[in-house]
Design a protein around this motif. Structure first.
Motif, PDB file in Angstrom:
ATOM      1  N   GLY A  82      69.918  67.856  40.303  1.00  0.00           N
ATOM      2  CA  GLY A  82      69.815  66.453  40.674  1.00  0.00           C
ATOM      3  C   GLY A  82      68.385  65.955  40.693  1.00  0.00           C
ATOM      4  O   GLY A  82      67.431  66.717  40.460  1.00  0.00           O
ATOM      5  N   PRO A  83      68.190  64.672  41.019  1.00  0.00           N
ATOM      6  CA  PRO A  83      66.880  64.038  40.903  1.00  0.00           C
ATOM      7  C   PRO A  83      66.036  64.066  42.172  1.00  0.00           C
ATOM      8  O   PRO A  83      64.889  63.611  42.144  1.00  0.00           O
ATOM      9  CB  PRO A  83      67.252  62.590  40.565  1.00  0.00           C
ATOM     10  CG  PRO A  83      68.521  62.372  41.340  1.00  0.00           C
ATOM     11  CD  PRO A  83      69.253  63.684  41.289  1.00  0.00           C
ATOM     12  N   LEU A  84      66.585  64.550  43.289  1.00  0.00           N
ATOM     13  CA  LEU A  84      65.830  64.447  44.537  1.00  0.00           C
ATOM     14  C   LEU A  84      64.551  65.259  44.458  1.00  0.00           C
ATOM     15  O   LEU A  84      64.500  66.320  43.834  1.00  0.00           O
ATOM     16  CB  LEU A  84      66.691  64.883  45.724  1.00  0.00           C
ATOM     17  CG  LEU A  84      67.554  63.763  46.327  1.00  0.00           C
ATOM     18  CD1 LEU A  84      68.562  63.228  45.327  1.00  0.00           C
ATOM     19  CD2 LEU A  84      68.273  64.232  47.590  1.00  0.00           C
ATOM     20  N   LEU A  85      63.522  64.762  45.128  1.00  0.00           N
ATOM     21  CA  LEU A  85      62.180  65.295  44.939  1.00  0.00           C
ATOM     22  C   LEU A  85      61.815  66.405  45.906  1.00  0.00           C
ATOM     23  O   LEU A  85      60.935  67.222  45.623  1.00  0.00           O
ATOM     24  CB  LEU A  85      61.161  64.155  45.074  1.00  0.00           C
ATOM     25  CG  LEU A  85      61.433  62.926  44.203  1.00  0.00           C
ATOM     26  CD1 LEU A  85      60.411  61.842  44.490  1.00  0.00           C
ATOM     27  CD2 LEU A  85      61.428  63.299  42.731  1.00  0.00           C
ATOM     28  N   THR A  86      62.464  66.451  47.058  1.00  0.00           N
ATOM     29  CA  THR A  86      62.117  67.396  48.115  1.00  0.00           C
ATOM     30  C   THR A  86      63.361  68.158  48.532  1.00  0.00           C
ATOM     31  O   THR A  86      64.446  67.582  48.624  1.00  0.00           O
ATOM     32  CB  THR A  86      61.541  66.673  49.338  1.00  0.00           C
ATOM     33  OG1 THR A  86      60.465  65.829  48.927  1.00  0.00           O
ATOM     34  CG2 THR A  86      61.043  67.657  50.382  1.00  0.00           C
ATOM     35  N   GLN A  87      63.207  69.462  48.777  1.00  0.00           N
ATOM     36  CA  GLN A  87      64.296  70.273  49.309  1.00  0.00           C
ATOM     37  C   GLN A  87      63.819  70.972  50.561  1.00  0.00           C
ATOM     38  O   GLN A  87      62.770  71.626  50.551  1.00  0.00           O
ATOM     39  CB  GLN A  87      64.765  71.294  48.269  1.00  0.00           C
ATOM     40  CG  GLN A  87      65.876  72.218  48.774  1.00  0.00           C
ATOM     41  CD  GLN A  87      66.391  73.131  47.682  1.00  0.00           C
ATOM     42  OE1 GLN A  87      67.123  72.706  46.802  1.00  0.00           O
ATOM     43  NE2 GLN A  87      65.995  74.397  47.730  1.00  0.00           N
ATOM     44  N   GLU A 104      56.773  62.319  47.981  1.00  0.00           N
ATOM     45  CA  GLU A 104      56.087  63.090  46.951  1.00  0.00           C
ATOM     46  C   GLU A 104      55.117  62.184  46.174  1.00  0.00           C
ATOM     47  O   GLU A 104      55.282  60.959  46.143  1.00  0.00           O
ATOM     48  CB  GLU A 104      57.104  63.708  45.993  1.00  0.00           C
ATOM     49  CG  GLU A 104      58.080  64.662  46.669  1.00  0.00           C
ATOM     50  CD  GLU A 104      57.417  65.939  47.157  1.00  0.00           C
ATOM     51  OE1 GLU A 104      56.270  66.211  46.735  1.00  0.00           O
ATOM     52  OE2 GLU A 104      58.036  66.654  47.957  1.00  0.00           O
ATOM     53  N   PRO A 105      54.092  62.776  45.530  1.00  0.00           N
ATOM     54  CA  PRO A 105      53.079  61.969  44.836  1.00  0.00           C
ATOM     55  C   PRO A 105      53.640  61.025  43.774  1.00  0.00           C
ATOM     56  O   PRO A 105      53.068  59.973  43.504  1.00  0.00           O
ATOM     57  CB  PRO A 105      52.173  63.037  44.200  1.00  0.00           C
ATOM     58  CG  PRO A 105      52.342  64.241  45.064  1.00  0.00           C
ATOM     59  CD  PRO A 105      53.764  64.217  45.521  1.00  0.00           C
ATOM     60  N   ASP A 106      54.767  61.392  43.150  1.00  0.00           N
ATOM     61  CA  ASP A 106      55.311  60.550  42.079  1.00  0.00           C
ATOM     62  C   ASP A 106      56.457  59.674  42.576  1.00  0.00           C
ATOM     63  O   ASP A 106      57.307  59.265  41.796  1.00  0.00           O
ATOM     64  CB  ASP A 106      55.788  61.411  40.912  1.00  0.00           C
ATOM     65  CG  ASP A 106      56.769  62.502  41.353  1.00  0.00           C
ATOM     66  OD1 ASP A 106      56.904  62.726  42.574  1.00  0.00           O
ATOM     67  OD2 ASP A 106      57.397  63.114  40.473  1.00  0.00           O
ATOM     68  N   ALA A 107      56.465  59.386  43.888  1.00  0.00           N
ATOM     69  CA  ALA A 107      57.573  58.604  44.449  1.00  0.00           C
ATOM     70  C   ALA A 107      57.055  57.534  45.394  1.00  0.00           C
ATOM     71  O   ALA A 107      55.904  57.552  45.831  1.00  0.00           O
ATOM     72  CB  ALA A 107      58.543  59.523  45.187  1.00  0.00           C
TER      73      ALA A 107
END
Length: 257
Positions: A82-87, A104-107
């Protein structure tokens, strides 16, 4: 089967009225059910939906027992991550709840998958982790539009604390402007008090008698019949606000045979 609402004389939706769902941003406090048998396309659709929500500047969280909704997740055969940035694991978020606010830096906003501590957790640990970690979202989510996806609701069945939290999310979290989607292979395994709060139902193929009966009680017998005929990766959307609940219930009872 009745075709019109007894109270307002508006036509009730029929089997041909449910169309493939467009991606959309839920209204504040809106709850959605996403149901269907395994390998029918639920998680693929949910991942597309979450990516769309992120692009629309919505904060997103997922309870992710299979570790598949973040780009750092556990890759499954034939199923993209999936597309989520953090786990974050349950233990990590309990020790440091501010992880739910990490950008995150790209969000622009948080996009966080909460996963069990173990890579292949036992069912009891999945339910316990959900009950421990997910309530922190209400306290630590940033202001603005927020959507929570609860995956594999059926795995929470039988755990009193987890089931109570599932129902609490559906009945009270909307007052905090948090929208939620409840995903399950088996519609009948989601607590009834939770199902009754769904404004929209995105359904993939389901043929089990109990699951189709649960869909009939929610929408109508025509919807249940349509869902049983779907092919893999086909889905249809029912909007439960189209007609009065009483009229839909009456139509469902007459159409169940």
């Amino acid at each position: 089967m009745k075709t019109h609402c007894a109270a307002c004389n508006q036509r009730l939706p029929g089997a041909s009225d449910w169309e493939p769902p467009e991606l959309w941003v839920p209204e504040e406090g809106e709850f959605v059910g996403v149901v269907g048998m395994t390998r029918m396309g639920k998680s693929t659709w949910l991942k597309r939906w979450l990516k769309y929500l992120m692009a629309q500047e919505v904060t997103v969280y997922t309870w992710d027992p299979a570790r598949e909704y973040s780009r750092h997740g556990l890759r499954r055969e034939r199923t993209p991550l999936g597309p989520l940035l953090t786990q974050v694991t349950v233990s990590e978020v309990l020790a440091e709840p501010e992880l739910l606010r990490v950008v995150e830096p790209d969000a622009e906003l948080p996009a966080v998958a909460i996963v069990p501590n173990e890579v292949r957790p036992r069912r009891v640990d999945i339910a316990a982790g959900f009950a421990q970690a997910v309530p922190l979202i209400l306290e630590h989510a940033p202001k603005g539009r927020v959507v929570l996806v609860v995956e594999e609701c059926g795995l929470l069945e039988g755990n009193r604390q987890a089931e109570e939290l599932l129902q609490e999310i559906a009945t009270t979290w909307g007052k905090e402007d948090l929208a939620a989607a409840f995903a399950s292979q088996a519609t009948s395994q989601v607590p009834d008090r939770c199902r009754r709060q769904w404004r929209k139902v995105v359904a993939f193929r389901q043929v089990d008698t109990n699951d189709r009966a649960a869909l009939t009680r929610l929408v109508s017998g025509g919807f249940s019949q349509r869902v049983a005929r779907l092919r893999p990766h086909e889905c249809v959307l029912a909007d439960r606000t189209v007609a009065h609940g009483e009229a839909l219930e009456e139509a469902s009872a007459e159409g169940a045979g």
